[in-house]
Design a protein around this motif. Structure first.
Motif, PDB file in Angstrom:
ATOM      1  N   ASN A 188      65.150  92.902 -53.719  1.00  0.00           N
ATOM      2  CA  ASN A 188      66.447  93.565 -53.851  1.00  0.00           C
ATOM      3  C   ASN A 188      67.213  92.910 -54.994  1.00  0.00           C
ATOM      4  OD1 ASN A 188      67.220  91.127 -52.543  1.00  0.00           O
ATOM      5  ND2 ASN A 188      68.983  92.133 -51.600  1.00  0.00           N
ATOM      6  N   GLY A 189      68.391  93.441 -55.307  1.00  0.00           N
ATOM      7  CA  GLY A 189      69.094  93.009 -56.501  1.00  0.00           C
ATOM      8  C   GLY A 189      69.536  91.566 -56.493  1.00  0.00           C
TER       9      GLY A 189
ATOM     10  N   ASP B 198      69.672  99.094 -56.010  1.00  0.00           N
ATOM     11  CA  ASP B 198      70.517  98.277 -55.139  1.00  0.00           C
ATOM     12  C   ASP B 198      71.682  99.035 -54.511  1.00  0.00           C
ATOM     13  OD1 ASP B 198      70.051  95.692 -54.265  1.00  0.00           O
ATOM     14  OD2 ASP B 198      71.719  94.853 -55.379  1.00  0.00           O
ATOM     15  N   PHE B 199      71.420 100.274 -54.082  1.00  0.00           N
ATOM     16  CA  PHE B 199      72.458 101.019 -53.357  1.00  0.00           C
ATOM     17  C   PHE B 199      72.617 100.515 -51.921  1.00  0.00           C
ATOM     18  CE2 PHE B 199      68.428 103.239 -52.844  1.00  0.00           C
ATOM     19  CZ  PHE B 199      68.324 103.326 -51.462  1.00  0.00           C
ATOM     20  N   LEU B 200      71.681  99.643 -51.494  1.00  0.00           N
ATOM     21  CA  LEU B 200      71.661  99.162 -50.111  1.00  0.00           C
ATOM     22  C   LEU B 200      72.045  97.677 -50.107  1.00  0.00           C
ATOM     23  CD1 LEU B 200      70.859  99.709 -47.125  1.00  0.00           C
ATOM     24  CD2 LEU B 200      68.532  99.047 -47.737  1.00  0.00           C
ATOM     25  N   PRO B 201      73.304  97.341 -49.909  1.00  0.00           N
ATOM     26  CA  PRO B 201      73.707  95.924 -49.948  1.00  0.00           C
ATOM     27  C   PRO B 201      73.101  95.147 -48.779  1.00  0.00           C
ATOM     28  CG  PRO B 201      75.602  97.406 -50.127  1.00  0.00           C
ATOM     29  CD  PRO B 201      74.450  98.229 -49.677  1.00  0.00           C
ATOM     30  N   ILE B 202      72.421  94.035 -49.090  1.00  0.00           N
ATOM     31  CA  ILE B 202      71.779  93.200 -48.067  1.00  0.00           C
ATOM     32  C   ILE B 202      72.213  91.755 -48.281  1.00  0.00           C
ATOM     33  CG2 ILE B 202      69.590  92.419 -47.075  1.00  0.00           C
ATOM     34  CD1 ILE B 202      68.279  94.953 -48.192  1.00  0.00           C
ATOM     35  N   ASN B 203      72.669  91.115 -47.212  1.00  0.00           N
ATOM     36  CA  ASN B 203      73.102  89.720 -47.285  1.00  0.00           C
ATOM     37  C   ASN B 203      71.942  88.748 -47.177  1.00  0.00           C
ATOM     38  OD1 ASN B 203      75.980  90.320 -47.309  1.00  0.00           O
ATOM     39  ND2 ASN B 203      75.708  90.926 -45.184  1.00  0.00           N
ATOM     40  N   GLY B 204      70.865  89.141 -46.510  1.00  0.00           N
ATOM     41  CA  GLY B 204      69.717  88.263 -46.311  1.00  0.00           C
ATOM     42  C   GLY B 204      68.916  88.709 -45.101  1.00  0.00           C
ATOM     43  N   THR B 205      67.956  87.877 -44.716  1.00  0.00           N
ATOM     44  CA  THR B 205      67.156  88.139 -43.515  1.00  0.00           C
ATOM     45  C   THR B 205      67.980  87.748 -42.293  1.00  0.00           C
ATOM     46  OG1 THR B 205      65.140  87.618 -44.746  1.00  0.00           O
ATOM     47  CG2 THR B 205      64.979  87.652 -42.341  1.00  0.00           C
TER      48      THR B 205
ATOM     49  N   GLU C 269      71.781 105.736 -42.889  1.00  0.00           N
ATOM     50  CA  GLU C 269      71.980 107.044 -43.532  1.00  0.00           C
ATOM     51  C   GLU C 269      71.394 107.059 -44.942  1.00  0.00           C
ATOM     52  OE1 GLU C 269      76.195 107.444 -43.301  1.00  0.00           O
ATOM     53  OE2 GLU C 269      76.172 108.281 -41.255  1.00  0.00           O
ATOM     54  N   ALA C 270      71.638 105.978 -45.697  1.00  0.00           N
ATOM     55  CA  ALA C 270      71.174 105.939 -47.084  1.00  0.00           C
ATOM     56  C   ALA C 270      69.655 105.936 -47.166  1.00  0.00           C
ATOM     57  CB  ALA C 270      71.742 104.708 -47.781  1.00  0.00           C
ATOM     58  N   THR C 271      68.990 105.207 -46.285  1.00  0.00           N
ATOM     59  CA  THR C 271      67.532 105.114 -46.359  1.00  0.00           C
ATOM     60  C   THR C 271      66.847 106.345 -45.774  1.00  0.00           C
ATOM     61  OG1 THR C 271      67.594 103.778 -44.323  1.00  0.00           O
ATOM     62  CG2 THR C 271      67.441 102.600 -46.415  1.00  0.00           C
ATOM     63  N   THR C 272      67.373 106.890 -44.684  1.00  0.00           N
ATOM     64  CA  THR C 272      66.742 108.093 -44.113  1.00  0.00           C
ATOM     65  C   THR C 272      66.957 109.291 -45.028  1.00  0.00           C
ATOM     66  OG1 THR C 272      68.706 108.470 -42.722  1.00  0.00           O
ATOM     67  CG2 THR C 272      66.839 107.295 -41.718  1.00  0.00           C
ATOM     68  N   GLN C 273      68.079 109.347 -45.732  1.00  0.00           N
ATOM     69  CA  GLN C 273      68.292 110.440 -46.687  1.00  0.00           C
ATOM     70  C   GLN C 273      67.302 110.369 -47.841  1.00  0.00           C
ATOM     71  OE1 GLN C 273      72.409 110.076 -47.795  1.00  0.00           O
ATOM     72  NE2 GLN C 273      73.150 110.839 -45.821  1.00  0.00           N
ATOM     73  N   ARG C 274      66.812 109.166 -48.117  1.00  0.00           N
ATOM     74  CA  ARG C 274      65.837 108.988 -49.197  1.00  0.00           C
ATOM     75  C   ARG C 274      64.404 109.049 -48.703  1.00  0.00           C
ATOM     76  NH1 ARG C 274      70.479 106.619 -50.674  1.00  0.00           N
ATOM     77  NH2 ARG C 274      71.020 106.504 -52.898  1.00  0.00           N
ATOM     78  N   GLY C 275      64.195 109.414 -47.459  1.00  0.00           N
ATOM     79  CA  GLY C 275      62.848 109.665 -46.973  1.00  0.00           C
ATOM     80  C   GLY C 275      62.308 108.709 -45.946  1.00  0.00           C
ATOM     81  N   ALA C 276      63.068 107.676 -45.560  1.00  0.00           N
ATOM     82  CA  ALA C 276      62.591 106.763 -44.512  1.00  0.00           C
ATOM     83  C   ALA C 276      62.560 107.482 -43.172  1.00  0.00           C
ATOM     84  CB  ALA C 276      63.491 105.537 -44.429  1.00  0.00           C
TER      85      ALA C 276
ATOM     86  N   MET D  61      64.781 101.991 -50.639  1.00  0.00           N
ATOM     87  CA  MET D  61      65.657 100.850 -50.415  1.00  0.00           C
ATOM     88  C   MET D  61      66.269 100.282 -51.690  1.00  0.00           C
ATOM     89  SD  MET D  61      63.622  98.979 -47.255  1.00  0.00           S
ATOM     90  CE  MET D  61      65.008  97.909 -46.856  1.00  0.00           C
ATOM     91  N   GLY D  62      65.954 100.887 -52.843  1.00  0.00           N
ATOM     92  CA  GLY D  62      66.602 100.472 -54.086  1.00  0.00           C
ATOM     93  C   GLY D  62      66.113  99.159 -54.652  1.00  0.00           C
ATOM     94  N   PHE D  63      64.915  98.699 -54.228  1.00  0.00           N
ATOM     95  CA  PHE D  63      64.358  97.454 -54.736  1.00  0.00           C
ATOM     96  C   PHE D  63      63.743  97.693 -56.115  1.00  0.00           C
ATOM     97  CE2 PHE D  63      63.460  94.832 -50.623  1.00  0.00           C
ATOM     98  CZ  PHE D  63      64.695  95.183 -50.114  1.00  0.00           C
ATOM     99  N   THR D  64      63.411  96.587 -56.789  1.00  0.00           N
ATOM    100  CA  THR D  64      62.694  96.666 -58.052  1.00  0.00           C
ATOM    101  C   THR D  64      61.460  95.779 -57.989  1.00  0.00           C
ATOM    102  OG1 THR D  64      62.893  96.517 -60.470  1.00  0.00           O
ATOM    103  CG2 THR D  64      63.913  94.747 -59.187  1.00  0.00           C
TER     104      THR D  64
END
Length: 377
Positions: free
Chosen positions: A231-232, A17-24, A112-119, A204-207
Protein backbone atom coordinates in the motif's frame (compact mmCIF):
# COMPACT_ATOMS: atom_id res chain seq x y z
CA UNK A 1 -4.43 9.71 20.44
CA UNK A 2 -4.87 7.04 17.79
CA UNK A 3 -3.08 7.17 14.47
CA UNK A 4 -5.20 8.20 11.50
CA UNK A 5 -4.31 6.86 8.06
CA UNK A 6 -4.17 10.34 6.56
CA UNK A 7 -1.42 11.26 9.04
CA UNK A 8 0.92 8.51 7.79
CA UNK A 9 3.17 9.70 4.94
CA UNK A 10 2.79 8.06 1.54
CA UNK A 11 6.14 6.63 0.45
CA UNK A 12 5.06 4.79 -2.71
CA UNK A 13 3.43 7.52 -4.85
CA UNK A 14 2.49 5.09 -7.63
CA UNK A 15 -0.04 3.39 -5.32
CA UNK A 16 -3.59 4.57 -6.01
CA UNK A 17 -4.17 4.22 -2.28
CA UNK A 18 -7.89 5.00 -2.16
CA UNK A 19 -8.06 2.61 0.82
CA UNK A 20 -6.38 4.23 3.86
CA UNK A 21 -4.75 1.57 6.08
CA UNK A 22 -2.99 2.24 9.39
CA UNK A 23 -1.33 -1.18 9.62
CA UNK A 24 -1.97 -4.82 10.47
CA UNK A 25 -4.63 -5.01 13.19
CA UNK A 26 -4.34 -8.75 13.92
CA UNK A 27 -3.68 -12.12 12.33
CA UNK A 28 -6.15 -14.89 13.18
CA UNK A 29 -5.13 -18.54 12.91
CA UNK A 30 -7.59 -21.42 13.01
CA UNK A 31 -5.88 -24.11 15.11
CA UNK A 32 -6.78 -27.51 16.50
CA UNK A 33 -6.11 -26.58 20.14
CA UNK A 34 -6.07 -22.85 20.91
CA UNK A 35 -5.11 -23.28 24.56
CA UNK A 36 -1.97 -25.23 23.69
CA UNK A 37 -1.14 -23.02 20.70
CA UNK A 38 -1.36 -19.98 22.99
CA UNK A 39 1.08 -21.64 25.39
CA UNK A 40 3.50 -22.22 22.51
CA UNK A 41 3.40 -18.59 21.34
CA UNK A 42 3.80 -17.39 24.93
CA UNK A 43 6.61 -19.77 25.86
CA UNK A 44 8.61 -19.96 22.63
CA UNK A 45 7.91 -16.54 21.13
CA UNK A 46 7.29 -14.28 24.13
CA UNK A 47 3.80 -13.13 23.14
CA UNK A 48 1.85 -11.58 26.01
CA UNK A 49 -1.73 -12.49 26.97
CA UNK A 50 -4.36 -9.89 26.03
CA UNK A 51 -7.90 -11.26 25.76
CA UNK A 52 -10.02 -14.41 25.72
CA UNK A 53 -13.32 -15.53 24.18
CA UNK A 54 -14.99 -18.83 25.03
CA UNK A 55 -17.80 -20.50 26.93
CA UNK A 56 -17.26 -18.16 29.87
CA UNK A 57 -17.91 -15.12 27.65
CA UNK A 58 -20.98 -16.62 25.96
CA UNK A 59 -19.26 -17.99 22.86
CA UNK A 60 -20.73 -21.45 22.24
CA UNK A 61 -19.06 -22.41 18.94
CA UNK A 62 -15.45 -21.20 19.29
CA UNK A 63 -12.71 -20.26 21.72
CA UNK A 64 -10.05 -17.63 21.00
CA UNK A 65 -6.90 -16.49 22.77
CA UNK A 66 -5.44 -13.08 21.87
CA UNK A 67 -1.70 -12.47 22.31
CA UNK A 68 0.45 -9.46 21.51
CA UNK A 69 4.08 -8.46 21.22
CA UNK A 70 4.97 -4.97 20.04
CA UNK A 71 2.36 -4.19 17.38
CA UNK A 72 1.86 -7.86 16.43
CA UNK A 73 -1.46 -9.30 17.59
CA UNK A 74 -2.25 -13.00 17.12
CA UNK A 75 -5.73 -14.47 17.55
CA UNK A 76 -5.76 -18.26 17.98
CA UNK A 77 -9.20 -19.79 17.41
CA UNK A 78 -10.48 -23.36 17.84
CA UNK A 79 -13.96 -24.85 17.42
CA UNK A 80 -15.98 -25.96 20.43
CA UNK A 81 -18.43 -28.14 18.50
CA UNK A 82 -18.19 -30.86 15.88
CA UNK A 83 -18.73 -29.82 12.30
CA UNK A 84 -18.93 -26.26 11.06
CA UNK A 85 -16.60 -24.01 9.06
CA UNK A 86 -13.71 -23.88 11.56
CA UNK A 87 -13.47 -27.68 11.70
CA UNK A 88 -13.72 -27.85 7.93
CA UNK A 89 -10.88 -25.34 7.58
CA UNK A 90 -8.64 -27.28 9.99
CA UNK A 91 -9.47 -30.63 8.38
CA UNK A 92 -8.57 -29.29 4.95
CA UNK A 93 -5.61 -27.06 5.73
CA UNK A 94 -4.32 -27.98 9.17
CA UNK A 95 -3.53 -25.04 11.44
CA UNK A 96 -3.13 -21.87 9.41
CA UNK A 97 -3.94 -18.21 8.87
CA UNK A 98 -7.62 -17.52 8.24
CA UNK A 99 -7.87 -13.73 8.68
CA UNK A 100 -5.40 -10.94 7.92
CA UNK A 101 -7.13 -8.03 9.64
CA UNK A 102 -6.28 -4.48 8.52
CA UNK A 103 -6.62 -1.50 10.84
CA UNK A 104 -8.62 1.24 9.11
CA UNK A 105 -10.35 4.48 10.07
CA UNK A 106 -13.62 3.52 8.36
CA UNK A 107 -14.55 -0.16 7.96
CA UNK A 108 -17.80 0.66 6.14
CA UNK A 109 -16.05 2.75 3.50
CA UNK A 110 -13.31 0.10 3.16
CA UNK A 111 -15.90 -2.58 2.45
CA UNK A 112 -17.85 -0.40 0.02
CA UNK A 113 -14.74 0.73 -1.86
CA UNK A 114 -13.33 -2.78 -2.31
CA UNK A 115 -16.59 -4.57 -3.13
CA UNK A 116 -17.42 -1.88 -5.70
CA UNK A 117 -14.10 -2.70 -7.34
CA UNK A 118 -14.88 -6.40 -7.55
CA UNK A 119 -14.00 -7.93 -4.17
CA UNK A 120 -16.30 -10.67 -2.92
CA UNK A 121 -17.76 -9.82 0.47
CA UNK A 122 -17.42 -12.22 3.39
CA UNK A 123 -18.71 -9.84 6.09
CA UNK A 124 -20.94 -6.81 5.57
CA UNK A 125 -20.18 -3.88 7.91
CA UNK A 126 -21.11 -4.99 11.42
CA UNK A 127 -20.95 -3.01 14.66
CA UNK A 128 -19.96 -4.84 17.86
CA UNK A 129 -20.61 -3.02 21.14
CA UNK A 130 -19.97 -3.42 24.86
CA UNK A 131 -19.35 -1.16 27.85
CA UNK A 132 -15.96 -0.15 26.39
CA UNK A 133 -17.35 1.22 23.14
CA UNK A 134 -17.75 -0.22 19.68
CA UNK A 135 -15.74 -1.85 16.91
CA UNK A 136 -16.89 -1.93 13.29
CA UNK A 137 -15.85 -4.98 11.25
CA UNK A 138 -16.23 -5.80 7.57
CA UNK A 139 -14.49 -8.28 5.31
CA UNK A 140 -13.63 -9.50 1.83
CA UNK A 141 -12.31 -12.75 0.40
CA UNK A 142 -8.82 -13.09 -1.04
CA UNK A 143 -6.61 -15.99 -2.22
CA UNK A 144 -7.63 -19.51 -1.16
CA UNK A 145 -9.85 -19.30 1.92
CA UNK A 146 -7.93 -16.37 3.37
CA UNK A 147 -9.96 -13.32 4.40
CA UNK A 148 -9.21 -9.64 4.91
CA UNK A 149 -11.14 -8.00 7.71
CA UNK A 150 -11.28 -4.23 8.00
CA UNK A 151 -11.21 -3.21 11.67
CA UNK A 152 -12.36 0.25 12.82
CA UNK A 153 -11.62 0.66 16.51
CA UNK A 154 -11.33 4.42 17.06
CA UNK A 155 -14.37 4.31 19.39
CA UNK A 156 -13.22 1.34 21.47
CA UNK A 157 -11.20 1.32 24.70
CA UNK A 158 -11.40 -2.36 25.73
CA UNK A 159 -8.72 -5.05 25.75
CA UNK A 160 -9.40 -6.29 22.19
CA UNK A 161 -12.98 -6.06 20.97
CA UNK A 162 -16.54 -6.78 22.14
CA UNK A 163 -17.11 -10.47 22.88
CA UNK A 164 -13.70 -10.81 24.55
CA UNK A 165 -12.65 -10.28 28.13
CA UNK A 166 -9.15 -9.45 29.45
CA UNK A 167 -6.92 -12.49 29.87
CA UNK A 168 -4.56 -12.11 32.83
CA UNK A 169 -2.75 -15.38 33.63
CA UNK A 170 0.17 -15.54 36.03
CA UNK A 171 2.35 -17.13 33.32
CA UNK A 172 4.09 -14.38 31.36
CA UNK A 173 7.43 -15.34 29.78
CA UNK A 174 9.47 -12.35 28.69
CA UNK A 175 9.26 -10.91 25.17
CA UNK A 176 11.97 -11.59 22.58
CA UNK A 177 12.05 -8.19 20.87
CA UNK A 178 9.45 -8.58 18.09
CA UNK A 179 8.04 -5.22 16.93
CA UNK A 180 5.57 -5.45 14.02
CA UNK A 181 4.56 -7.47 10.96
CA UNK A 182 7.01 -6.55 8.18
CA UNK A 183 5.24 -8.52 5.46
CA UNK A 184 3.05 -11.59 4.93
CA UNK A 185 3.60 -13.95 2.00
CA UNK A 186 0.84 -15.74 0.12
CA UNK A 187 1.40 -18.91 -1.91
CA UNK A 188 -0.94 -19.38 -4.87
CA UNK A 189 -1.21 -22.02 -7.58
CA UNK A 190 0.23 -22.27 -11.08
CA UNK A 191 -0.49 -19.17 -13.14
CA UNK A 192 -2.40 -17.40 -10.34
CA UNK A 193 0.20 -14.84 -9.20
CA UNK A 194 -0.74 -12.14 -11.69
CA UNK A 195 -4.45 -12.60 -10.91
CA UNK A 196 -3.84 -11.75 -7.27
CA UNK A 197 -1.32 -9.02 -8.07
CA UNK A 198 -4.10 -7.44 -10.15
CA UNK A 199 -6.55 -7.96 -7.27
CA UNK A 200 -4.40 -5.98 -4.85
CA UNK A 201 -3.81 -3.23 -7.42
CA UNK A 202 -7.37 -2.94 -8.71
CA UNK A 203 -9.40 -3.80 -5.61
CA UNK A 204 -7.19 -2.34 -2.87
CA UNK A 205 -5.14 0.36 -4.61
CA UNK A 206 -1.75 -1.27 -3.95
CA UNK A 207 1.26 -0.99 -6.23
CA UNK A 208 3.93 -3.50 -7.21
CA UNK A 209 7.10 -2.89 -5.22
CA UNK A 210 9.36 -5.53 -6.78
CA UNK A 211 9.16 -8.76 -8.77
CA UNK A 212 11.31 -11.88 -8.92
CA UNK A 213 11.21 -14.48 -11.67
CA UNK A 214 12.54 -18.02 -11.88
CA UNK A 215 16.00 -16.68 -12.79
CA UNK A 216 16.12 -14.79 -9.48
CA UNK A 217 14.60 -17.52 -7.29
CA UNK A 218 15.92 -20.89 -8.37
CA UNK A 219 18.38 -23.62 -7.59
CA UNK A 220 19.53 -26.65 -9.51
CA UNK A 221 16.22 -28.33 -8.66
CA UNK A 222 13.39 -25.89 -7.96
CA UNK A 223 12.12 -22.41 -8.79
CA UNK A 224 9.34 -19.97 -8.06
CA UNK A 225 8.14 -16.52 -9.10
CA UNK A 226 7.09 -13.71 -6.78
CA UNK A 227 5.71 -10.18 -6.91
CA UNK A 228 5.50 -7.89 -3.89
CA UNK A 229 2.45 -5.64 -3.49
CA UNK A 230 2.40 -2.71 -1.07
CA UNK A 231 0.00 0.00 0.00
CA UNK A 232 1.05 3.63 -0.28
CA UNK A 233 2.44 4.08 3.22
CA UNK A 234 4.35 0.78 3.06
CA UNK A 235 2.83 -0.61 6.25
CA UNK A 236 1.16 -3.50 4.40
CA UNK A 237 3.32 -5.62 2.09
CA UNK A 238 2.05 -8.83 0.50
CA UNK A 239 4.50 -10.84 -1.61
CA UNK A 240 2.57 -13.31 -3.79
CA UNK A 241 4.41 -16.52 -4.83
CA UNK A 242 3.56 -19.07 -7.49
CA UNK A 243 5.49 -22.19 -8.56
CA UNK A 244 7.80 -22.17 -11.58
CA UNK A 245 8.95 -25.16 -13.60
CA UNK A 246 11.91 -26.97 -12.06
CA UNK A 247 13.44 -30.43 -12.07
CA UNK A 248 11.83 -31.29 -8.73
CA UNK A 249 8.89 -30.21 -6.57
CA UNK A 250 9.33 -26.66 -5.24
CA UNK A 251 8.50 -25.45 -1.76
CA UNK A 252 5.41 -23.70 -3.21
CA UNK A 253 4.12 -26.95 -4.70
CA UNK A 254 4.81 -28.74 -1.41
CA UNK A 255 2.91 -26.05 0.49
CA UNK A 256 -0.10 -26.17 -1.84
CA UNK A 257 -0.16 -29.98 -1.69
CA UNK A 258 -0.24 -30.09 2.12
CA UNK A 259 -2.33 -26.97 2.66
CA UNK A 260 -4.73 -28.11 -0.07
CA UNK A 261 -4.71 -24.79 -1.85
CA UNK A 262 -3.50 -21.23 -1.64
CA UNK A 263 -2.75 -19.64 1.72
CA UNK A 264 -0.33 -17.67 3.88
CA UNK A 265 3.15 -19.18 3.62
CA UNK A 266 4.99 -17.07 6.14
CA UNK A 267 4.75 -14.11 8.46
CA UNK A 268 7.82 -11.87 8.57
CA UNK A 269 8.20 -10.18 11.96
CA UNK A 270 10.59 -7.29 12.56
CA UNK A 271 13.13 -6.78 15.33
CA UNK A 272 15.72 -4.11 16.11
CA UNK A 273 18.20 -6.69 17.43
CA UNK A 274 18.08 -9.92 15.46
CA UNK A 275 21.00 -11.45 17.35
CA UNK A 276 19.13 -11.10 20.65
CA UNK A 277 15.80 -12.20 19.18
CA UNK A 278 17.13 -15.31 17.42
CA UNK A 279 19.25 -16.27 20.43
CA UNK A 280 16.16 -16.09 22.66
CA UNK A 281 14.01 -18.02 20.19
CA UNK A 282 16.61 -20.78 19.82
CA UNK A 283 16.96 -21.03 23.59
CA UNK A 284 13.20 -21.51 23.79
CA UNK A 285 13.11 -24.31 21.24
CA UNK A 286 12.26 -22.58 17.95
CA UNK A 287 13.91 -24.43 15.04
CA UNK A 288 15.49 -22.49 12.18
CA UNK A 289 16.72 -23.52 8.75
CA UNK A 290 20.35 -24.60 8.64
CA UNK A 291 22.72 -22.24 6.81
CA UNK A 292 26.10 -23.83 5.95
CA UNK A 293 29.14 -22.05 7.39
CA UNK A 294 30.57 -21.62 3.87
CA UNK A 295 27.84 -18.98 3.23
CA UNK A 296 29.83 -16.62 5.43
CA UNK A 297 33.16 -17.09 3.65
CA UNK A 298 32.27 -14.56 0.92
CA UNK A 299 29.16 -12.78 2.23
CA UNK A 300 31.00 -9.57 3.17
CA UNK A 301 32.47 -9.40 -0.33
CA UNK A 302 28.87 -9.17 -1.54
CA UNK A 303 27.26 -6.95 1.10
CA UNK A 304 30.18 -4.80 2.29
CA UNK A 305 30.53 -3.37 5.81
CA UNK A 306 27.98 -4.29 8.46
CA UNK A 307 27.72 -3.19 12.08
CA UNK A 308 27.24 -6.69 13.50
CA UNK A 309 29.87 -9.26 14.47
CA UNK A 310 30.02 -11.79 11.63
CA UNK A 311 31.04 -14.51 14.11
CA UNK A 312 27.73 -14.06 15.95
CA UNK A 313 25.74 -14.10 12.71
CA UNK A 314 27.55 -17.26 11.55
CA UNK A 315 26.86 -18.99 14.86
CA UNK A 316 23.13 -18.25 14.59
CA UNK A 317 22.84 -18.80 10.81
CA UNK A 318 21.55 -15.28 10.12
CA UNK A 319 21.54 -14.24 6.45
CA UNK A 320 22.67 -10.80 5.18
CA UNK A 321 21.74 -8.85 2.05
CA UNK A 322 22.14 -5.29 0.79
CA UNK A 323 20.25 -3.01 -1.58
CA UNK A 324 20.72 0.62 -2.64
CA UNK A 325 19.32 1.94 0.64
CA UNK A 326 21.07 -0.24 3.20
CA UNK A 327 21.22 -3.84 4.34
CA UNK A 328 19.03 -6.35 6.11
CA UNK A 329 19.49 -9.38 8.33
CA UNK A 330 17.03 -12.28 8.14
CA UNK A 331 16.44 -15.85 9.23
CA UNK A 332 13.62 -18.32 8.59
CA UNK A 333 12.15 -20.88 10.94
CA UNK A 334 11.29 -24.37 9.92
CA UNK A 335 7.50 -24.88 9.61
CA UNK A 336 5.92 -24.23 13.01
CA UNK A 337 3.13 -26.75 12.30
CA UNK A 338 3.09 -30.49 11.66
CA UNK A 339 2.33 -29.99 7.98
CA UNK A 340 5.15 -28.33 5.99
CA UNK A 341 3.16 -25.15 5.50
CA UNK A 342 3.43 -21.96 7.58
CA UNK A 343 6.69 -20.59 8.99
CA UNK A 344 8.08 -17.29 10.30
CA UNK A 345 10.81 -14.97 9.11
CA UNK A 346 12.76 -12.81 11.56
CA UNK A 347 13.99 -9.63 9.86
CA UNK A 348 16.01 -6.61 10.91
CA UNK A 349 16.23 -3.78 8.40
CA UNK A 350 19.23 -1.46 8.48
CA UNK A 351 17.87 0.84 5.79
CA UNK A 352 17.14 -1.84 3.17
CA UNK A 353 13.64 -1.87 1.67
CA UNK A 354 14.14 -5.15 -0.25
CA UNK A 355 13.50 -8.79 0.62
CA UNK A 356 16.89 -10.51 0.55
CA UNK A 357 17.23 -11.36 -3.14
CA UNK A 358 20.92 -12.16 -2.65
CA UNK A 359 19.98 -14.85 -0.12
CA UNK A 360 17.41 -16.66 -2.24
CA UNK A 361 19.75 -19.38 -3.45
CA UNK A 362 21.08 -20.15 0.05
CA UNK A 363 17.56 -20.04 1.48
CA UNK A 364 16.09 -22.32 -1.15
CA UNK A 365 18.89 -24.83 -0.83
CA UNK A 366 18.23 -24.89 2.92
CA UNK A 367 14.51 -25.48 2.29
CA UNK A 368 15.33 -28.21 -0.22
CA UNK A 369 17.42 -30.02 2.42
CA UNK A 370 14.33 -30.08 4.64
CA UNK A 371 12.13 -31.21 1.74
CA UNK A 372 14.52 -34.07 1.05
CA UNK A 373 14.26 -35.20 4.67
CA UNK A 374 10.45 -35.11 4.34
CA UNK A 375 10.59 -37.05 1.05
CA UNK A 376 8.72 -34.29 -0.80
CA UNK A 377 11.43 -32.74 -2.99
Amino acid sequence: MQTQAQDIPKIFPQAEDFLPINGTDYVELYVGNAKQAAHYYQSAWGFQPVAYRGLETGSRDRVSYVLRQGKITLVLTSPLQAGGPINEHINRHGDGVKVIALWVDDATYSWEATTQRGAESCLEPTTLSDEHGQVVLSGIKTYGETLHYFVERKNYQGAFMPGFRPWNPDYRPSEVGLLYVDHMVGNVGWGEMNKWVDFYARVMGFTQLVSFDDKDISTEYTALMSKVMTNGNGRIKFPINEPAVGRKKSQIEEYIEFYNGAGVQHIAVATNDIIHTVTELKNRGVDFLYVPPTYYDTVLDRVGHIDEDLTELRKLGILIDRDDEGYLLQLFTKPVLDRPTMFFEIIQRKGAKSFGKGNFKALFEAIEREQALRGTL
